[in-house]
Design a protein around this motif. Structure first.
Motif, mmCIF file in Angstrom:
data_model
loop_
_atom_site.group_PDB
_atom_site.id
_atom_site.type_symbol
_atom_site.label_atom_id
_atom_site.label_comp_id
_atom_site.label_asym_id
_atom_site.label_seq_id
_atom_site.Cartn_x
_atom_site.Cartn_y
_atom_site.Cartn_z
ATOM 1 N N PHE A 1 0.763 -1.116 -0.135
ATOM 2 C CA PHE A 1 -0.121 0.015 -0.009
ATOM 3 C C PHE A 1 0.799 1.212 0.032
ATOM 4 C CE2 PHE A 1 -2.002 3.654 2.413
ATOM 5 C CZ PHE A 1 -3.081 3.794 1.740
ATOM 6 N N SER A 2 0.355 2.106 -0.800
ATOM 7 C CA SER A 2 1.099 3.515 -0.937
ATOM 8 C C SER A 2 0.098 4.571 -1.163
ATOM 9 C CB SER A 2 2.385 3.336 -1.718
ATOM 10 O OG SER A 2 1.854 3.299 -3.152
ATOM 11 N N GLY A 3 0.673 5.794 -0.951
ATOM 12 C CA GLY A 3 -0.557 7.009 -1.046
ATOM 13 C C GLY A 3 0.286 8.165 -1.256
ATOM 14 N N SER A 4 -0.266 9.368 -1.473
ATOM 15 C CA SER A 4 0.204 10.629 -1.466
ATOM 16 C C SER A 4 -0.747 11.647 -1.044
ATOM 17 C CB SER A 4 0.656 11.032 -2.905
ATOM 18 O OG SER A 4 -0.327 11.034 -3.814
ATOM 19 N N ALA A 5 -0.436 12.917 -0.623
ATOM 20 C CA ALA A 5 -1.381 13.960 -0.457
ATOM 21 C C ALA A 5 -0.638 15.095 -0.895
ATOM 22 C CB ALA A 5 -1.741 14.101 1.183
ATOM 23 N N GLU B 1 -12.685 15.569 -9.440
ATOM 24 C CA GLU B 1 -12.254 14.676 -10.094
ATOM 25 C C GLU B 1 -11.739 13.261 -9.251
ATOM 26 O OE1 GLU B 1 -8.491 13.426 -13.289
ATOM 27 O OE2 GLU B 1 -9.382 15.357 -13.158
ATOM 28 N N VAL B 2 -12.347 12.307 -9.642
ATOM 29 C CA VAL B 2 -11.998 10.916 -8.836
ATOM 30 C C VAL B 2 -11.569 10.087 -9.989
ATOM 31 C CG1 VAL B 2 -12.684 9.302 -7.394
ATOM 32 C CG2 VAL B 2 -13.244 11.304 -6.935
ATOM 33 N N ASP B 3 -10.279 9.630 -9.982
ATOM 34 C CA ASP B 3 -9.946 8.719 -11.022
ATOM 35 C C ASP B 3 -9.735 7.312 -10.565
ATOM 36 O OD1 ASP B 3 -9.597 10.788 -12.460
ATOM 37 O OD2 ASP B 3 -7.510 11.030 -12.208
ATOM 38 N N LEU B 4 -10.191 6.331 -11.119
ATOM 39 C CA LEU B 4 -10.143 4.829 -10.749
ATOM 40 C C LEU B 4 -9.152 4.079 -11.597
ATOM 41 C CD1 LEU B 4 -14.062 4.457 -10.171
ATOM 42 C CD2 LEU B 4 -12.293 4.990 -8.562
ATOM 43 N N VAL B 5 -8.409 3.343 -11.212
ATOM 44 C CA VAL B 5 -7.339 2.924 -12.103
ATOM 45 C C VAL B 5 -7.160 1.304 -11.705
ATOM 46 C CG1 VAL B 5 -4.812 3.026 -12.719
ATOM 47 C CG2 VAL B 5 -6.024 5.081 -12.268
ATOM 48 N N LEU C 1 -5.357 14.018 -3.594
ATOM 49 C CA LEU C 1 -5.359 12.831 -2.460
ATOM 50 C C LEU C 1 -5.253 11.282 -3.327
ATOM 51 C CD1 LEU C 1 -4.723 11.786 0.418
ATOM 52 C CD2 LEU C 1 -7.091 11.714 0.466
ATOM 53 N N GLY C 2 -4.433 10.628 -3.160
ATOM 54 C CA GLY C 2 -4.185 9.152 -3.872
ATOM 55 C C GLY C 2 -3.938 8.130 -3.073
ATOM 56 N N ALA C 3 -4.201 6.939 -3.415
ATOM 57 C CA ALA C 3 -3.895 5.743 -2.731
ATOM 58 C C ALA C 3 -3.785 4.447 -3.824
ATOM 59 C CB ALA C 3 -5.198 5.144 -1.723
ATOM 60 N N LEU D 1 -6.389 4.723 -6.583
ATOM 61 C CA LEU D 1 -7.732 5.731 -6.609
ATOM 62 C C LEU D 1 -7.128 7.177 -6.364
ATOM 63 C CD1 LEU D 1 -10.823 6.175 -5.950
ATOM 64 C CD2 LEU D 1 -10.416 6.244 -3.659
ATOM 65 N N TRP D 2 -7.434 8.036 -7.052
ATOM 66 C CA TRP D 2 -6.718 9.534 -7.147
ATOM 67 C C TRP D 2 -7.892 10.556 -7.238
ATOM 68 C CZ3 TRP D 2 -6.339 13.709 -10.164
ATOM 69 C CH2 TRP D 2 -5.332 14.605 -10.045
ATOM 70 N N GLY D 3 -8.000 11.567 -6.325
ATOM 71 C CA GLY D 3 -8.720 12.727 -6.483
ATOM 72 C C GLY D 3 -8.185 14.114 -6.480
#
Length: 233
Positions: free
Chosen positions: A29-33, A85-89, A55-57, A69-71
């Motif tokens: 698991f990783s993410g960013s703000a 905007e919410v991106d599903l990858v 924000l992303g995960a 998931l990124w928004g």
């Protein structure tokens, strides 16, 4: 930027393949703000030059399959209604021959709260081939680009130039083929300076687009500066 609305069956199938993988596989698991002074996507401001929190995960399996998931906040005007905007990858990533990396994903861009009859959600298939984590070639493909019902192809080449452990430059040159949709295409360039301090990246970027971008996207294309800070965890 006005998106397009394709059939999302492919996104559902690929997402199911990612999350139906054997439970025995390890999950990373990783993410960013982040906070940016201007959310710029492919040379075009998505916030009319205003700041945006992001924000992303991301979850990655041992097999290389992943889901993300990124928004971000966006501003397409009052008529659109949506301010997010919410991106599903769903994708697959693999390093081979020690130096090469291939990433293929299906990204679904969604815009919650969009006012009917508008439907801004869309899909894009994106493939990236990288060498030594420094050079890359990216190809984005849509059969219904920007809600036009026509094909669009985005091609990008980029490079990283590290100067020590903490500082690097990144350059991008790209072309967005929108001839079928708008009778015109545009090119873009980007130069970024990035300083890394622990888990924090500080980025300053200059964006440039060809004159045709300003005709297709008046008021949100052209030359612009962006500053961003992101925390990676």
């Amino acid at each position: 930027m006005t998106p397009f609305t394709p059939n999302c069956r492919g996104a559902a199938v690929l997402a199911a393949a990612v999350f139906a993988a054997p439970a025995a596989q390890a999950l990373d698991f990783s993410g960013s703000a982040a906070l940016t002074s201007d959310y710029v996507f492919r040379g075009i401001s998505q916030t009319q030059g205003n700041a945006a929190p992001q924000l992303g995960a991301r979850l990655v399996l041992d097999s290389g399959f992943y889901g993300a998931l990124w928004g971000s906040s966006v501003d397409y005007g009052d008529a659109a209604g949506s301010d997010a905007e919410v991106d599903l990858v769903a994708g697959w990533n693999r390093t081979f021959a020690g130096r090469w990396n291939l990433d293929v994903n299906l990204t679904r861009f969604t815009y919650p709260g969009t006012r009917a009859p508008l439907n801004l959600d869309y899909n894009e298939v994106i493939a990236t081939l990288a060498l030594d984590q420094r050079w890359w070639l990216l190809l984005g493909w849509s059969e219904n680009v920007l809600a036009s019902g026509e094909r669009g192809i985005y091609t990008e080449v980029g490079a990283k130039f590290p100067l020590g452990d903490r500082f690097r430059f990144e350059t991008v040159a790209a072309h967005y083929d929108l001839d079928d949709a708008y009778g015109a295409s545009y090119s873009r360039a980007q130069l970024s300076a990035i300083y890394t301090l622990g888990n924090v990246d500080l980025r300053a970027s200059g964006h440039w687009t060809s004159d045709s971008a300003e005709r297709i996207f008046p008021g949100v294309a052209g030359s612009r500066f962006e500053a961003a800070a992101s925390w990676n965890f």
